[in-house]
Design an enzyme around this catalytic site. Structure first.
Site, PDB file in Angstrom:
ATOM      1  N   SER A 171     104.611 141.657  15.876  1.00 51.35           N
ATOM      2  CA  SER A 171     104.773 140.256  15.493  1.00 51.35           C
ATOM      3  C   SER A 171     103.416 139.662  15.131  1.00 51.35           C
ATOM      4  CB  SER A 171     105.422 139.458  16.627  1.00 51.35           C
ATOM      5  OG  SER A 171     104.694 139.606  17.831  1.00 51.35           O
ATOM      6  N   SER A 203     103.062 142.243  20.311  1.00 52.09           N
ATOM      7  CA  SER A 203     102.340 141.167  19.638  1.00 52.09           C
ATOM      8  C   SER A 203     101.126 141.728  18.925  1.00 52.09           C
ATOM      9  CB  SER A 203     101.875 140.125  20.659  1.00 52.09           C
ATOM     10  OG  SER A 203     100.834 140.662  21.480  1.00 52.09           O
ATOM     11  N   ASP A 204     100.755 141.078  17.807  1.00 50.74           N
ATOM     12  CA  ASP A 204      99.406 141.319  17.315  1.00 50.74           C
ATOM     13  C   ASP A 204      98.463 140.879  18.425  1.00 50.74           C
ATOM     14  OD1 ASP A 204      97.242 141.936  15.733  1.00 50.74           O
ATOM     15  OD2 ASP A 204      97.938 140.798  13.994  1.00 50.74           O
ATOM     16  N   TRP A 205      97.258 141.422  18.428  1.00 54.77           N
ATOM     17  CA  TRP A 205      96.354 141.247  19.561  1.00 54.77           C
ATOM     18  C   TRP A 205      95.975 139.765  19.718  1.00 54.77           C
ATOM     19  CZ3 TRP A 205      98.435 145.541  19.232  1.00 54.77           C
ATOM     20  CH2 TRP A 205      98.109 146.638  20.017  1.00 54.77           C
ATOM     21  N   ALA A 207      98.187 137.371  19.911  1.00 51.03           N
ATOM     22  CA  ALA A 207      99.166 136.499  19.251  1.00 51.03           C
ATOM     23  C   ALA A 207     100.078 135.786  20.249  1.00 51.03           C
ATOM     24  CB  ALA A 207     100.017 137.289  18.258  1.00 51.03           C
TER      25      ALA A 207
END
Length: 569
Positions: A171, A203-205, A207
């Site tokens: 995401s 999650s993207d880091w 996010a």
């Protein structure tokens, strides 16, 4: 289980036979757990080249090649393919995405994903959804109607999930229609309900930015250590704020991923971590070359090609990127190849004295790292630099021997969070006589000494609120130094690491090196023109670099950096 153990690993649970799972950037190589020039990776052509091939077969082998690299690196899930669309030609990260066309992107995403997962390594199509720019990517809200979402932005992800069978999805940072993606109903519909996705949404880091995101179909917060899930989720479940079954769904998906990648053992026994290997496979190198050739696009041929270089006579090779080869984009997609054969290297070996070289125009923005061949570690006597981590009491708590003057610690074994000072030393022997502008790029207060004399000391202003910009594209400064060919000088760089918080506690970066001399741009063009006139064939290499085209920022225009447009004319 639902928040990372650290920057790249998930949490193990030996009571059910689940080991940690190692996640790693992709998408055009597999970096592994450590972002370190000592831990080399295969450097595949970027996704734009793969898209230009229009080849499902090539994309499938691309995925299999990455799976073999992941196996070599002990990696379970590769963070790729990037299947966002080229919605504007100025997108800074487009080099790692396949195409502006959703159908082409989807077809290649299927082949990439099935190729990789067929060898037991998880793919992670990213970034879901409409993350097609870098400017304000943490805070931007994409307002888009349902038809456009489904026919453009969703199409590649639908293909990767429904036909590709992707085991994970990432995401994105941005919002769509008012909801940040880690708290978006789009994680349920269409992803779960319409497409039947049974995998892990990570999650993207950084996010994940609230506890509320745990109520949505977001399964894994990366990296670990935040206040959102790591510290508060358990109490929220106990109090009934978040339903326990919501958490159970996330855990079941993580265990399923563990089964798929071989991280869950039989009979409750925890499997050993994959054994890592040092050598890059020869067939991987051969594939990288084939993929580069198949992705190359010939715009026009007026009869010059093909050229028999050995019969061409004098050849004038022109261009900054002929010597400083541009093989990949900047940012988290960056890998550390063991070596790069530049056009200059290859043509010099092939043609000898029959090739002349001219810089033509400066491409480089910012600082170029110092050639490691000219650096000697003062402690080991080998190539490179010595890095010492100094604690609060002034003692040395850790030391590293590195082979670069561009240093990054991200998911590192080094105790970055404990150090109050980094001290970097090296002995530099120049191979020329003249003035160079020596400086540093970084966010921390930094001082540079040359032979014990302070050259500069500065703390540079933060460029934006994006925490990764300070790592990937930091500000820089430099001062002139007179060097004499063959005369060794000691360079010492000291970073003040006090007062850090958040991601800065665990991630750090600095580069010390040279800013290019741009004092006589017309003279560079004139020299290139003279060389071309004196030759039978001119080969002009133009392009960008990581300070122009990278994750973290978009391009301002489509001009070639510097005066390359004029050089070509």
């Amino acid at each position: 289980l639902v928040t990372g153990r650290d920057f790249w690993n998930t949490v193990p649970l030996e009571s059910i036979g689940l080991r940690n799972m190692l996640l790693s950037d992709g998408p055009s190589g597999v970096r592994g757990e450590f972002w370190d020039e000592r831990d080399n990776s295969l450097n595949l052509p970027s996704a734009t080249a793969l898209g230009s091939s229009w080849s499902r077969e090539l994309a499938s082998e691309y995925g299999r090649t990455l799976a073999r690299e992941a196996d070599r690196k002990g990696v379970d899930v590769v963070l790729g393919p990037t299947i966002n669309l080229h919605r504007s030609p100025l997108g800074g990260r487009h080099f790692e995405a396949l195409s502006e066309d959703p159908v082409l992107t989807g077809a290649l995403a299927i082949a990439y994903t099935t190729g990789m997962q067929g060898l037991g390594k998880g793919a992670c199509p990213k970034h879901y959804i409409a993350n097609d720019f870098e400017t304000e990517r943490f805070t931007a809200n994409v307002t888009v109607d349902d038809r456009t979402l489904r026919e453009l932005y969703f199409r590649p992800f639908e293909d990767a999930v429904v036909e590709g069978g992707a085991w994970t999805i990432m995401s994105s940072y941005n919002s769509v229609n008012g909801s940040t993606l880690t708290e978006s109903p789009l994680l349920e519909t269409p992803l779960r309900t319409d497409w039947g996705f049974d995998g892990v949404v990570m999650s993207d880091w950084t996010a994940v930015r609230s506890l509320n995101s745990a109520k949505f179909e977001q399964d894994l917060e990366m990296p670990g250590g935040s206040d959102f899930w790591g510290k508060n989720l358990l109490e929220a479940v106990k109090s009934g704020e978040i339903d326990e079954e919501t958490l159970n769904r996330k855990i079941r998906r993580l265990i399923l991923l563990g089964i798929r990648v071989g991280a869950v053992g039989a009979n409750g026994e925890t499997p050993a971590a994959p054994k890592r290997h040092n050598e890059i496979a020869a067939e991987g190198v051969a594939f990288a070359r084939r993929a580069a050739a198949e992705g190359a696009v010939l715009l026009e041929n007026d009869g010059v090609l093909p050229v028999d270089l050995k019969k061409a006579g004098k050849v004038a090779l022109i261009g900054h990127n002929a010597k400083a080869a541009r093989t990949q984009g900047g940012g988290s997609a960056t890998t550390m190849p063991k070596s790069v054969v530049t056009p200059f290297d290859a043509l010099t070996e092939l043609l000898g004295d029959n090739v002349t070289y001219s810089l033509g125009a400066v491409v480089q923005e910012g600082l170029a790292e110092i050639n490691v061949k000219n650096l000697v570690n003062p402690v080991t006597g080998g190539r490179g630099v010595r890095v010492e981590f100094v604690g609060a009491d002034g003692s040395n708590i850790y030391s590293e021997d590195r082979e670069s003057s561009a240093l990054l610690w991200l998911g590192s074994q080094a105790p970055v969070h404990l150090a109050e000072k980094f001290v970097i030393t090296t002995n530099y022997t120049p191979d020329f006589t003249g003035v160079e502008h020596l400086g540093f790029a970084g966010m921390r207060p930094t001082t540079i000494w040359v032979d014990g004399v302070e050259l500069l000391s500065a703390q540079l202003p933060e460029p934006s609120g994006d925490p990764f910009i300070g790592l990937m594209d930091p500000p820089y400064t430099s001062k002139p130094v007179n060097f004499e060919a063959g005369k060794t000088v000691q360079i010492k760089v000291e970073l003040d690491m006090r007062g850090r918080e958040g991601m800065e506690l665990f991630a750090a970066a600095t580069t010390f090196g040279f800013e290019p001399d741009k004092s006589n741009p017309q003279g560079l063009i004139d020299q290139a023109v003279a060389n071309a006139k004196a030759a039978e064939l001119a080969i002009v290499v133009v392009g960008t670099n990581a300070q122009v085209e990278s994750e973290g920022f978009d391009r301002k225009d489509l001009k070639l950096p510097g005066r390359q447009d004029e050089l070509v004319e």
